[in-house]
Design an enzyme around this catalytic site. Structure first.
Site, PDB file in Angstrom:
ATOM      1  N   LYS A  36       0.818   0.267  14.973  1.00 49.85           N
ATOM      2  CA  LYS A  36       2.195   0.265  15.461  1.00 49.85           C
ATOM      3  C   LYS A  36       2.570  -0.950  16.323  1.00 49.85           C
ATOM      4  O   LYS A  36       3.750  -1.216  16.524  1.00 49.85           O
ATOM      5  CB  LYS A  36       2.450   1.533  16.286  1.00 49.85           C
ATOM      6  CG  LYS A  36       2.551   2.776  15.421  1.00 49.85           C
ATOM      7  CD  LYS A  36       3.881   2.841  14.717  1.00 49.85           C
ATOM      8  CE  LYS A  36       3.897   3.830  13.589  1.00 49.85           C
ATOM      9  NZ  LYS A  36       3.514   3.295  12.302  1.00 49.85           N
ATOM     10  N   TYR A  90       3.613   6.880   9.919  1.00 46.80           N
ATOM     11  CA  TYR A  90       2.828   5.694   9.556  1.00 46.80           C
ATOM     12  C   TYR A  90       3.695   4.629   8.910  1.00 46.80           C
ATOM     13  O   TYR A  90       3.557   3.437   9.205  1.00 46.80           O
ATOM     14  CB  TYR A  90       1.698   6.087   8.610  1.00 46.80           C
ATOM     15  CG  TYR A  90       0.588   5.062   8.524  1.00 46.80           C
ATOM     16  CD1 TYR A  90      -0.583   5.201   9.264  1.00 46.80           C
ATOM     17  CD2 TYR A  90       0.719   3.937   7.708  1.00 46.80           C
ATOM     18  CE1 TYR A  90      -1.587   4.251   9.178  1.00 46.80           C
ATOM     19  CE2 TYR A  90      -0.283   2.991   7.626  1.00 46.80           C
ATOM     20  CZ  TYR A  90      -1.437   3.141   8.368  1.00 46.80           C
ATOM     21  OH  TYR A  90      -2.430   2.185   8.295  1.00 46.80           O
ATOM     22  N   TYR A 135      -9.508   5.731   6.754  1.00 52.38           N
ATOM     23  CA  TYR A 135      -9.715   6.172   8.129  1.00 52.38           C
ATOM     24  C   TYR A 135     -10.764   7.282   8.115  1.00 52.38           C
ATOM     25  O   TYR A 135     -10.537   8.336   7.517  1.00 52.38           O
ATOM     26  CB  TYR A 135      -8.418   6.701   8.730  1.00 52.38           C
ATOM     27  CG  TYR A 135      -7.376   5.651   9.029  1.00 52.38           C
ATOM     28  CD1 TYR A 135      -7.170   5.208  10.336  1.00 52.38           C
ATOM     29  CD2 TYR A 135      -6.596   5.099   8.021  1.00 52.38           C
ATOM     30  CE1 TYR A 135      -6.212   4.251  10.628  1.00 52.38           C
ATOM     31  CE2 TYR A 135      -5.635   4.138   8.297  1.00 52.38           C
ATOM     32  CZ  TYR A 135      -5.455   3.717   9.600  1.00 52.38           C
ATOM     33  OH  TYR A 135      -4.507   2.772   9.882  1.00 52.38           O
ATOM     34  N   PRO A 175      -4.761   0.645  18.415  1.00 55.69           N
ATOM     35  CA  PRO A 175      -4.457   0.137  17.077  1.00 55.69           C
ATOM     36  C   PRO A 175      -4.582   1.161  15.959  1.00 55.69           C
ATOM     37  O   PRO A 175      -4.244   0.850  14.809  1.00 55.69           O
ATOM     38  CB  PRO A 175      -5.489  -0.985  16.891  1.00 55.69           C
ATOM     39  CG  PRO A 175      -6.627  -0.611  17.784  1.00 55.69           C
ATOM     40  CD  PRO A 175      -6.004   0.068  18.968  1.00 55.69           C
ATOM     41  N   HIS A 208       0.846  -1.190   0.000  1.00 57.77           N
ATOM     42  CA  HIS A 208       0.000   0.000   0.000  1.00 57.77           C
ATOM     43  C   HIS A 208       0.884   1.244   0.000  1.00 57.77           C
ATOM     44  O   HIS A 208       1.774   1.390   0.833  1.00 57.77           O
ATOM     45  CB  HIS A 208      -0.912   0.013   1.229  1.00 57.77           C
ATOM     46  CG  HIS A 208      -2.125  -0.851   1.082  1.00 57.77           C
ATOM     47  ND1 HIS A 208      -3.284  -0.656   1.784  1.00 57.77           N
ATOM     48  CD2 HIS A 208      -2.357  -1.906   0.270  1.00 57.77           C
ATOM     49  CE1 HIS A 208      -4.179  -1.565   1.429  1.00 57.77           C
ATOM     50  NE2 HIS A 208      -3.626  -2.332   0.516  1.00 57.77           N
TER      51      HIS A 208
END
Length: 390
Positions: free
Chosen positions: A296, A384, A201, A292, A72
């Site tokens: 991580k 990220y 998200y 979550p 991704h």
């Protein structure tokens, strides 16, 4: 029994550590309280940072990941029915993440360990770590109905929050930092292709939602729910309808399919300091937990065991214990950055029960800043895709 490194726990951290040590010519024994089937099927994290992907490849454990995993190059943020894509490679110099479930990582590492590595004992329950501050710490354990002792030069506790390793650190030396969040995630697995090719998200006045996936044919989705929620209190139709509401935009449609799994994940932040006591080293959930939202947890555990393996190899090659002595401080620098990022992502996207209109406006302002400022967006993308290992 005698070994150089006694590893408690055959999750991804313990298994990867055993693999790294084997490749370096250092012997180890892995003790896992559960059976192999349980370890290979428990549902956990599915996002691998760039650094984790690189480590697995270098350890000879990346072949199936590269064949079946989903690279991704970004995520999508949704708010106020708007969509904003964060382009990871463009913002980080080429870094990305991989969707490849923890269950699959464990299967790959177990197969390698049983084929090439040292002993991996399933249904071997660690009972206690003794003499952690001595020259030869011991792990008392029960296996095949009898109690035994594993004598080690070092013990690495990869046995999770409820394991025995952290209990061997004297209370007088321990410091605990934690936060419990007033909401949880209701997670589902569904036999339907993902409705988007990257993670989504979503910040919504009704609560957070996340669209993720396990494979091209299996979707993984989450809803923010109150902390005490029971998964079976939600019907399949209620879950899909709520996901529709929270993920809704004008130019996109959520595809539905049969649900195969429901679960509720509590949300908490936790750090135990120090992460080392004598010859005992804590790794993964034994030392730290993150909500979550930032993906991580698994990646932090990988960073811990990479740091330990490098330090042990350094000691063997140079005779210097400096890197081992610095283990806790080295890991905690990364841990606290991950805690910060996970907290930021959580408070950015979730609705607290006592949230005010002012809080809602701040969330929108923060999202607007990410969408309009390359510097702010870059900070998110760098975090990220992963902080430096070690």
């Amino acid at each position: 029994m005698r070994t150089t490194v006694g590893i408690i726990g055959a999750g991804p951290a313990g298994l990867l550590l055993a693999r790294l040590l084997h490749r370096a010519g250092i012997d180890s024994v892995v003790l896992e309280s559960r059976d192999r089937a349980y370890v290979e099927h428990r549902q956990r994290a599915g996002i691998l940072e760039q650094g984790t992907v690189d480590v697995l490849r270098a350890a000879g454990a990346g072949e199936r990941m590269d064949r079946e995993g989903l690279r991704h190059d970004g995520i999508e943020l949704r708010f106020d029915r708007r969509r904003h894509r964060v382009d990871f490679p463009a913002l980080t110099g080429g870094r990305s993440v991989m969707v490849y479930a923890q269950t699959e990582v464990c299967k790959d590492l177990i197969a390698l360990q049983l084929k090439e590595g040292g002993p991996l004992l399933f249904e071997a329950q660690a009972l206690a770590v003794r003499d952690a501050d001595g020259d030869r710490p011991l792990i008392a354990f029960r296996h095949q109905g009898r109690e035994d002792v594993l004598e080690c030069d070092y013990v690495v506790g990869c046995d999770g929050f409820w394991g025995v390793a952290r209990k061997a650190v004297p209370a007088a030396l321990s410091r605990v930092f934690e936060r419990t969040y007033p909401y949880a995630w209701l997670g589902i697995l569904a036999d339907v292709p993902p409705s988007h090719d990257e993670l989504v998200y979503a910040r919504h006045d009704r609560g957070f939602a996340l669209l993720s996936m396990r494979s091209p044919s299996v979707s993984r989705l989450y809803l923010q729910v109150p902390a005490a929620t029971q998964a079976d209190r939600w019907t399949d139709d209620e879950i899909w309808s709520e996901l529709d509401r929270r993920l809704e935009t004008d130019d996109w449609r959520l595809e539905r399919g049969p649900l195969t799994h429901k679960s509720v994940t509590p949300m908490r932040s936790f750090v135990h300091e120090p992460m080392r006591h004598g010859r005992l080293f804590l790794a993964g959930d034994a030392a730290h937990i993150v909500p979550p939202t930032g993906a991580k947890g698994l990646n932090l555990a990988v960073g811990d065991v990479v740091t330990f393996a490098r330090a042990l190899v350094h000691e063997r090659e140079t005779g210097s214990p400096d890197l081992l002595d610095a283990y806790s401080a080295t890991c905690l620098r990364r841990v606290w950055q991950a805690e910060r990022f996970s907290y930021d992502m959580t408070t950015l996207l979730h609705q607290a029960p006592d949230a005010t209109p002012f809080d809602a406006r701040l969330q929108r302002a923060r999202l607007e800043r990410i969408a309009s400022s390359r510097a702010t967006e870059t900070d998110l993308a760098e975090a990220y895709t992963g902080f430096a290992l070690g």
